[in-house]
Design an enzyme around this catalytic site. Structure first.
Site, PDB file in Angstrom:
ATOM      1  CG  ASP B  94      -2.032   1.042   1.078  1.00 37.00           C
ATOM      2  OD1 ASP B  94      -2.055   1.756   0.049  1.00 37.00           O
ATOM      3  OD2 ASP B  94      -2.870   1.140   1.988  1.00 37.00           O
ATOM      4  CG  ASN B 203      -4.318  -0.974   9.082  1.00 36.60           C
ATOM      5  OD1 ASN B 203      -4.592  -0.641   7.929  1.00 36.60           O
ATOM      6  ND2 ASN B 203      -3.081  -1.130   9.500  1.00 36.60           N
ATOM      7  CG  PHE B 205      -9.118   4.606  11.242  1.00 42.14           C
ATOM      8  CD1 PHE B 205      -9.200   5.933  11.641  1.00 42.14           C
ATOM      9  CD2 PHE B 205      -7.920   3.935  11.448  1.00 42.14           C
ATOM     10  CE1 PHE B 205      -8.120   6.582  12.220  1.00 42.14           C
ATOM     11  CE2 PHE B 205      -6.829   4.581  12.034  1.00 42.14           C
ATOM     12  CZ  PHE B 205      -6.941   5.910  12.417  1.00 42.14           C
ATOM     13  N   PRO B 381      -1.787   7.191  14.687  1.00 41.93           N
ATOM     14  CG  PRO B 381      -2.424   5.984  12.796  1.00 41.93           C
ATOM     15  CD  PRO B 381      -1.390   6.941  13.302  1.00 41.93           C
ATOM     16  N   GLY B 382      -3.929   5.340  16.883  1.00 39.77           N
ATOM     17  CA  GLY B 382      -3.967   4.182  17.776  1.00 39.77           C
ATOM     18  C   GLY B 382      -5.028   3.211  17.289  1.00 39.77           C
ATOM     19  CG  HIS B 407       3.118   3.037  11.061  1.00 42.37           C
ATOM     20  ND1 HIS B 407       3.498   1.986  11.865  1.00 42.37           N
ATOM     21  CD2 HIS B 407       2.214   2.540  10.192  1.00 42.37           C
ATOM     22  CE1 HIS B 407       2.848   0.913  11.491  1.00 42.37           C
ATOM     23  NE2 HIS B 407       2.058   1.200  10.490  1.00 42.37           N
ATOM     24  CE  LYS B 483     -11.240  -0.779  11.528  1.00 38.46           C
ATOM     25  NZ  LYS B 483      -9.986  -0.054  11.369  1.00 38.46           N
TER      26      LYS B 483
END
Lengths: 144, 484
Positions: B94, B203, B205, B381-382, B407, B483
């Site tokens: 990606d 993942n 979102f 991001p978490g 990251h 998501k």
């Protein structure tokens, strides 16, 4: 021998992605099972209606590489035409001559197949296709 | 395989050179995090990356390290720009998967009572999940090539924007100059044609958040972050187009990379397959990869415009009343030519960041002027149930990690293990009970992506802060999530 979805397979445990492992009596049957295991991941195990046949051909190479290439072709068709294999017959699998796989297409249904995984690429990571006991084993990890 | 490790500091461990390793490995984790790494093969991958032709300094891994393909996720490797190799596996499938934060002046109390309407509107506006498409009309090949040449500006010019300076507030201005859209294949174009403005899956979102805590008031003021105000965070990438570029290059490389010389033939993992930067194949990949990176920026920019519109509509406000602007946008999966100090000398290198974020320190001219005094915003991001962070790059990142930081949280559980944990639970309801509304394509996504599947991102950023690479600026807490 034409195999039909679903077939039994093992899901490999990978930290971030998804993998499958299949076994067969012959290398052709093993590739066929790998193709249908891929279909099962995409559909989440839900049934597929059968449609027209499509032929997938890939260049000669080692068995693991050809298996990955067949799945790469199927993933491209899925991304652009929204079908997955409902059945599969491996007409040729030869490291010197390449592979030729006839797949019966099944239309992807975003509602019926909502539990399916989104597979984004087929990797060479941990790809294997080799004899085991009297049969064959193959494994592939998908980027998700 | 057990690798020898030497502790360099409370937050850094070295894998000494051995065998064909050209440089040592260096892993930024605590002792407890290191122990948890034994569950997969990520450390072996750090050592494997150290074999890359032309690698300088060290093969690095950030504290969100986990098992990837060839490179670990969280891996950073700089190679000499002249004699080094470019590895598509060091960028990932990606291409320019990345993260963006949009600030607003909306107070959380006003938004909280509209969360359901906002999240529903976002979910209806921005396609998510399997093969999601048609956020905007399908693009022709000519239009796609224009988009890949222009990056974020392509979308801004078409009205998809938050503020007037969106592209300026992206890493590289939202456009890599070396992009060669003509080198992106027809198959890649076919996969990407209807995916501009779509989130994707896994993942990826879009979160509606609020600023819950400020740690560094000066940097927060420079970034426009104020406690109690609403932010949007987007995590997405180059969709099928980027995957196809990587896939085709790896396919081609896997058959020929050993012919580039003994250094290449000796690579310990086929997924590290690479080409000399100046070779025809290396050049072609770099041009196509940069075009795909620009596609990703345009994608996030279109989603920015769609999201701002959706929030305004759900709140019954005009778009300018949101006071929305892009804080920053960072790449997570990229290879870029940058100048860094190597052995005390300036050197042009190609920095591979795979699951890592650029984190340039204060004063660097490559940081937007508005942020230059405090350092580059680093967006981390978490998971969807806890929090995310905004950090600022420190000067030591430039000497320690080629200006790189972590990251994200990093996965802790495989998808299969996460689903086992989720069995019998209603994740959507659990999140709702904590004031977080989530809309996803299906229950499987929620199970695979639940909080427990990830490390606590605060543990990850604390390592980065402890090592002096970046410092905490603000904590962002989710109100709503969509998501794939």
């Amino acid at each position: 021998m034409r195999l039909r979805h679903p077939v039994p397979y093992e899901e490999l445990d990978h930290t971030a992605d998804a993998g499958v492992l299949v076994r067969g009596d012959s290398k052709e049957e093993t590739l066929g099972r790998l193709v249908l295991a891929y279909a099962d991941l995409v559909t989440g195990g839900a049934p597929l209606a059968s449609g027209a046949d499509q032929v997938i051909e890939v260049e000669a190479g080692d068995l693991a590489g050809m298996a990955v290439d067949v799945l790469r072709e199927l993933l491209f068709h899925f991304e652009t035409e929204r079908w997955v294999p409902e059945s599969c017959e491996v007409a040729l699998l030869d490291p010197e001559r390449g592979a030729r796989v006839v797949v019966g297409t099944g239309a992807y249904d975003p509602v019926a197949h909502t539990d399916g995984l989104v597979l984004k690429a087929v990797t060479l990571h941990a790809a294997r296709f080799e004899p085991e006991g009297g049969g064959w084993v193959a494994a592939v990890v998908f980027d998700t | 395989m057990t690798l020898p490790l030497r502790q360099l500091s409370p937050f850094c461990w070295e894998i000494p050179r051995r065998g064909g390793m050209r440089v040592p490995g260096r892993v930024y984790v605590t002792e407890a995090q290191l122990a948890a790494l034994s569950a997969d093969r990520a450390l072996e991958q750090v050592a494997a990356v150290a074999h890359l032709p032309g690698i300088v300094g060290a093969s690095l891994a950030m504290p969100d390290i986990h098992w990837g393909y060839g490179f670990p996720i969280g891996g950073v490797a700089a190679v000499d720009a002249e004699g080094g190799a470019v590895s598509p596996g060091g960028v990932g499938y990606d291409i320019n998967c990345g993260c963006r934060v949009i600030t607003t002046q909306l107070p959380v109390d006003e938004v909280r009572r509209n969360t359901h309407a906002i999240v529903s509107r976002l979910f209806a506006t921005i396609p998510t999940g399997m093969g999601a498409g048609s956020a905007i009309p399908k693009l022709s090949r000519r239009e796609l090539r224009e988009l890949m040449a222009q990056g974020a500006d392509w979308a801004v010019a078409r009205g998809y924007r938050a503020g007037a300076d969106d592209a300026t507030h992206c890493e590289e201005g939202g456009r890599l100059q070396g992009a060669e859209p003509e080198w992106v294949s027809d198959r890649a174009l076919a996969r990407g044609a209807d995916q501009v403005g779509t989130l994707g899956s896994g993942n990826h979102f879009l979160e509606l958040q609020h600023v819950a805590e400020i740690y560094d008031p000066e940097a927060a003021a420079a970034f426009g972050l104020r406690t109690g105000e609403i932010t949007l965070m987007i995590h997405s990438g180059s969709r099928g187009l980027g995957h196809q570029v990587c896939d085709e290059t790896l396919h081609e490389l896997s058959r020929v990379y050993e012919r580039f010389g003994a250094d290449y033939a000796a690579l310990p993992d086929r997924q590290l397959a690479c080409a000399p930067i100046g070779s025809e194949l290396g050049t072609r990949y770099l041009g196509a990869m940069q075009a795909a990176a620009n596609f990703a920026w345009a994608n996030r920019q279109v989603m920015t415009g769609l999201a701002v519109r959706a929030v305004a509509e759900a709140m019954g406000l005009a778009e300018p009343e949101l006071g929305a602007r892009v804080l920053y946008d960072v790449c997570h999966n990229i290879a870029k030519f940058e100048e860094h100090q190597v052995d005390g000398q300036p050197r042009r290198v190609l920095v591979h960041r795979k699951g890592a974020t650029r984190a340039f320190g204060p004063g660097d001219p490559r940081v937007p002027e508005a942020y230059r005094a405090v350092g580059q915003p680093v967006l981390i991001p978490g998971d969807m149930g806890r929090y995310s962070f905004v950090l600022a790059g420190n000067a030591s990142a430039m000497t320690e990690t080629f200006g790189s930081s972590c990251h994200g949280a990093g996965r802790l559980l495989s998808r299969t293990a996460a689903l086992k944990h989720a069995r019998g639970r209603d994740i959507e309801r659990e999140l709702a009970s904590r004031g977080i509304e989530v809309l996803a394509r299906g229950p499987r996504t929620l199970g695979e992506e639940m909080s427990e599947a990830y490390k606590d991102v605060e543990d990850v950023v604390d390592v980065i802060a402890g090592a002096g690479i970046s410092r905490k600026v603000a904590k962002l807490v989710p109100l709503g999530v969509i998501k794939g």
